[in-house]
Write a protein that holds these residues in place. Structure first.
Motif, PDB file in Angstrom:
ATOM      1  N   CYS A  45       0.823  -1.208   0.000  1.00  0.00           N
ATOM      2  CA  CYS A  45       0.000   0.000   0.000  1.00  0.00           C
ATOM      3  C   CYS A  45       0.858   1.259   0.000  1.00  0.00           C
ATOM      4  N   ILE A  46       1.842   1.331   0.906  1.00  0.00           N
ATOM      5  CA  ILE A  46       2.700   2.517   0.990  1.00  0.00           C
ATOM      6  C   ILE A  46       3.534   2.659  -0.269  1.00  0.00           C
ATOM      7  N   LEU A  47       4.002   1.537  -0.803  1.00  0.00           N
ATOM      8  CA  LEU A  47       4.776   1.564  -2.039  1.00  0.00           C
ATOM      9  C   LEU A  47       3.934   2.119  -3.183  1.00  0.00           C
ATOM     10  N   ALA A  48       2.672   1.717  -3.244  1.00  0.00           N
ATOM     11  CA  ALA A  48       1.779   2.230  -4.284  1.00  0.00           C
ATOM     12  C   ALA A  48       1.653   3.749  -4.191  1.00  0.00           C
ATOM     13  N   ARG A  49       1.503   4.251  -2.974  1.00  0.00           N
ATOM     14  CA  ARG A  49       1.406   5.704  -2.785  1.00  0.00           C
ATOM     15  C   ARG A  49       2.673   6.410  -3.267  1.00  0.00           C
ATOM     16  N   CYS A  50       3.812   5.780  -3.047  1.00  0.00           N
ATOM     17  CA  CYS A  50       5.081   6.375  -3.474  1.00  0.00           C
ATOM     18  C   CYS A  50       5.139   6.563  -4.988  1.00  0.00           C
ATOM     19  N   LEU A  51       4.391   5.769  -5.707  1.00  0.00           N
ATOM     20  CA  LEU A  51       4.425   5.792  -7.170  1.00  0.00           C
ATOM     21  C   LEU A  51       3.379   6.725  -7.778  1.00  0.00           C
ATOM     22  N   CYS A  52       2.621   7.419  -6.922  1.00  0.00           N
ATOM     23  CA  CYS A  52       1.484   8.216  -7.399  1.00  0.00           C
ATOM     24  C   CYS A  52       1.738   9.715  -7.458  1.00  0.00           C
ATOM     25  N   GLY A  53       2.976  10.158  -7.287  1.00  0.00           N
ATOM     26  CA  GLY A  53       3.274  11.568  -7.457  1.00  0.00           C
ATOM     27  C   GLY A  53       3.210  12.374  -6.179  1.00  0.00           C
ATOM     28  N   TYR A  54       3.450  13.713  -6.342  1.00  0.00           N
ATOM     29  CA  TYR A  54       3.629  14.602  -5.195  1.00  0.00           C
ATOM     30  C   TYR A  54       2.388  14.743  -4.325  1.00  0.00           C
ATOM     31  N   GLN A  55       1.213  14.422  -4.845  1.00  0.00           N
ATOM     32  CA  GLN A  55       0.007  14.522  -4.033  1.00  0.00           C
ATOM     33  C   GLN A  55      -0.046  13.434  -2.963  1.00  0.00           C
ATOM     34  N   GLU A  79      -5.430  -7.944  -1.371  1.00  0.00           N
ATOM     35  CA  GLU A  79      -5.346  -9.408  -1.355  1.00  0.00           C
ATOM     36  C   GLU A  79      -4.419  -9.899  -0.251  1.00  0.00           C
ATOM     37  N   GLN A  80      -3.398  -9.096   0.061  1.00  0.00           N
ATOM     38  CA  GLN A  80      -2.446  -9.494   1.094  1.00  0.00           C
ATOM     39  C   GLN A  80      -2.963  -9.188   2.505  1.00  0.00           C
ATOM     40  N   GLY A  81      -4.165  -8.647   2.599  1.00  0.00           N
ATOM     41  CA  GLY A  81      -4.791  -8.465   3.897  1.00  0.00           C
ATOM     42  C   GLY A  81      -4.521  -7.162   4.613  1.00  0.00           C
ATOM     43  N   SER A  82      -4.172  -6.107   3.870  1.00  0.00           N
ATOM     44  CA  SER A  82      -3.885  -4.812   4.489  1.00  0.00           C
ATOM     45  C   SER A  82      -5.158  -3.998   4.667  1.00  0.00           C
ATOM     46  N   ALA A  83      -5.454  -3.621   5.911  1.00  0.00           N
ATOM     47  CA  ALA A  83      -6.627  -2.790   6.172  1.00  0.00           C
ATOM     48  C   ALA A  83      -6.431  -1.386   5.604  1.00  0.00           C
ATOM     49  N   ILE A  84      -5.217  -0.833   5.756  1.00  0.00           N
ATOM     50  CA  ILE A  84      -4.993   0.490   5.160  1.00  0.00           C
ATOM     51  C   ILE A  84      -5.022   0.377   3.645  1.00  0.00           C
ATOM     52  N   GLY A  85      -4.606  -0.779   3.115  1.00  0.00           N
ATOM     53  CA  GLY A  85      -4.679  -0.988   1.674  1.00  0.00           C
ATOM     54  C   GLY A  85      -6.109  -0.932   1.177  1.00  0.00           C
ATOM     55  N   VAL A  86      -7.040  -1.501   1.963  1.00  0.00           N
ATOM     56  CA  VAL A  86      -8.456  -1.453   1.603  1.00  0.00           C
ATOM     57  C   VAL A  86      -8.953  -0.018   1.558  1.00  0.00           C
ATOM     58  N   LEU A  87      -8.637   0.759   2.604  1.00  0.00           N
ATOM     59  CA  LEU A  87      -9.158   2.132   2.675  1.00  0.00           C
ATOM     60  C   LEU A  87      -8.500   3.044   1.643  1.00  0.00           C
ATOM     61  N   VAL A  88      -7.214   2.867   1.422  1.00  0.00           N
ATOM     62  CA  VAL A  88      -6.537   3.710   0.434  1.00  0.00           C
ATOM     63  C   VAL A  88      -6.995   3.342  -0.975  1.00  0.00           C
ATOM     64  N   MET A 103     -10.544  -9.809  -0.004  1.00  0.00           N
ATOM     65  CA  MET A 103      -9.963  -9.261   1.232  1.00  0.00           C
ATOM     66  C   MET A 103     -10.394 -10.110   2.444  1.00  0.00           C
ATOM     67  N   PRO A 104      -9.515 -10.203   3.464  1.00  0.00           N
ATOM     68  CA  PRO A 104      -9.821 -11.034   4.630  1.00  0.00           C
ATOM     69  C   PRO A 104     -10.664 -10.320   5.680  1.00  0.00           C
ATOM     70  N   PHE A 105     -11.527  -9.426   5.241  1.00  0.00           N
ATOM     71  CA  PHE A 105     -12.415  -8.706   6.148  1.00  0.00           C
ATOM     72  C   PHE A 105     -13.855  -8.968   5.722  1.00  0.00           C
ATOM     73  N   SER A 106     -14.730  -9.065   6.688  1.00  0.00           N
ATOM     74  CA  SER A 106     -16.121  -9.355   6.352  1.00  0.00           C
ATOM     75  C   SER A 106     -16.819  -8.172   5.702  1.00  0.00           C
ATOM     76  N   SER A 107     -16.260  -6.981   5.921  1.00  0.00           N
ATOM     77  CA  SER A 107     -16.881  -5.768   5.375  1.00  0.00           C
ATOM     78  C   SER A 107     -15.864  -4.635   5.362  1.00  0.00           C
ATOM     79  N   LEU A 108     -16.223  -3.555   4.676  1.00  0.00           N
ATOM     80  CA  LEU A 108     -15.383  -2.359   4.706  1.00  0.00           C
ATOM     81  C   LEU A 108     -15.318  -1.795   6.117  1.00  0.00           C
ATOM     82  N   GLN A 109     -16.431  -1.916   6.847  1.00  0.00           N
ATOM     83  CA  GLN A 109     -16.463  -1.404   8.216  1.00  0.00           C
ATOM     84  C   GLN A 109     -15.429  -2.119   9.084  1.00  0.00           C
TER      85      GLN A 109
END
Length: 412
Positions: A45-55, A79-88, A103-109
């Protein structure tokens, strides 16, 4: 294992967000790549953000931009089970139904609650992520609600107001914890409000850039310095630009260099100005630094005179659609300074100078009066020369022409 994430991710958050002045952004980027490949969804997730520019991450890190790779990493983080990955992924519009099924969560909540717990325990990135969920209305999808969930529009509006306003506290926590991006969103929240639901409160935005500067965020030091300069407090503005530049904010090197080049705030020192401009260019930075350093090489001030080097630097800025140096480029092509002489190119560059510049007027006057690369037009040339003011070279050139009794301009 770190308190909130893996050791790799927690170190990356520190180097990439909380303390960008460590200079370890690139190192953490590489470690995130390794952790992502090893199955760490938060790292993906953090790596993906690094690739998305100055914003998404500080421009000073010099991370590559690759939207396709970022999107793939967002899917991977879910898919790897990151909760922050889901929200981002939800925030960026990349959370697909297929992702939610994997995702390994029953819901977004449930995913939100995982991030919320970490936010409540003090993680600044999670605080920022929770704040964004409220700020950008993602809570609607997270909670599975919409207009049809309420008895009337007034009830729905009250629900929206209650939730959107929660972003304020979370952004403040994240801002103070190291996420300068949260300060950016706070300013937007206060200055613009949110439709007819949250009224603007611009007075609350005052002081955020200064606070960010004092917290050590180079981006905010740069913005605060610009505000000080605009208010006329140039000495204090320079102090903050120096702090920002030392912290890695490339654009501030331009203003520090300009101060030494002009010698109005500090003693004039063209050599020091040149060094500042050099720092502002590497590896990527202020286009202004290319222009000003190119001009110094062109004039031989603070550096050895080198027309070829000067032209290359100014041309680099011109290729970014910055016309500031077109006078220098026009002069270079007119006289063959560092480039092969080309009257047509000289005229083309000089015609891009749309502001009042006496040297540009003089050079265009010479081109038309002498017929360099164009049919001679003494009248037009004289008109440009007259606009060049009291320049000695313009006056000397004007002395070569006279007006006949019939009102025609001719060579003497």
């Amino acid at each position: 294992m770190g308190k909130f994430f893996s050791d790799v991710v927690e170190q990356a958050l520190k180097d990439i967000y909380y303390d960008v002045t460590t200079g370890r952004g690139q190192e953490s980027f590489r470690r995130l790549e390794q952790a992502s490949a090893a199955g760490d969804g938060d790292a993906s997730c953090i790596l993906a953000r690094c690739l998305c520019g100055y914003q998404y991450t500080w421009e000073g890190h010099g991370f590559p931009e690759d939207d396709d790779r970022a999107i793939a990493l967002y899917h991977k983080s879910v898919e790897q089970g990151s909760a922050i990955g889901v929200l981002v992924a939800l925030r960026t519009g990349e959370l697909t139904p297929q992702d939610q099924a994997k995702m390994p969560f029953s819901s977004l909540q449930e995913a939100f609650d995982v991030v919320l717990r970490k936010a409540e325990m003090g993680d600044a990135f999670c605080q920022y992520t929770v704040g964004n969920a409220y700020f950008w209305w993602d809570f609607l999808e997270i909670q599975g609600k919409g207009r049809e969930s309420f008895a009337n529009p007034q009830a729905f509006k009250a629900y929206l107001r209650e939730n959107i306003s929660k972003c304020e506290d979370w952004f403040w926590k994240a801002f103070r914890g190291g996420m300068y991006h949260a300060g950016n969103n706070l300013c937007r929240y206060y200055e613009k409000g949110d439709e007819d639901i949250i009224a603007p409160q611009p007075e609350k935005a005052q002081g955020i850039w200064r606070m960010g500067a004092e917290l050590g965020y180079p981006v905010h030091q740069y913005i605060y310095a610009k505000d000080l300069d605009k208010a006329g407090n140039k000495a204090e503005a320079l102090r903050w630009h120096e702090k920002a530049a030392a912290g890695g904010e490339k654009d501030s090197w331009f203003y520090v260099g300009l101060a030494y080049e002009e010698g109005k705030i500090v003693p004039k020192d063209s050599g020091r100005a040149a060094l500042c401009y050099e720092k502002g260019m590497k590896p990527t930075g202020s286009i202004g630094c290319y222009n000003r350093l190119g001009a110094l090489y062109f004039k031989g001030e603070g550096v050895p005179q080198d027309y070829e080097r000067g032209v290359k630097l100014i041309m680099r800025a011109y290729e970014e659609e910055n016309n500031w140096g077109c006078v220098y480029l026009g002069k270079a092509y007119l006289y063959g300074l560092g480039v092969r002489q080309d009257y047509q190119k000289a005229r083309e560059f000089l015609e891009k100078v749309t502001w009042n510049d006496e040297e540009a007027f003089y050079l265009r006057g010479v081109i038309y009066a002498q017929g360099l690369g164009v049919p001679a037009d003494i009248k037009k040339g004289v008109e440009f020369l007259q606009k060049a003011g009291n320049r000695a070279d313009a006056q000397e050139e004007l002395g070569k022409y006279k007006k006949t009794l019939f009102g025609k301009w001719v060579r003497r």
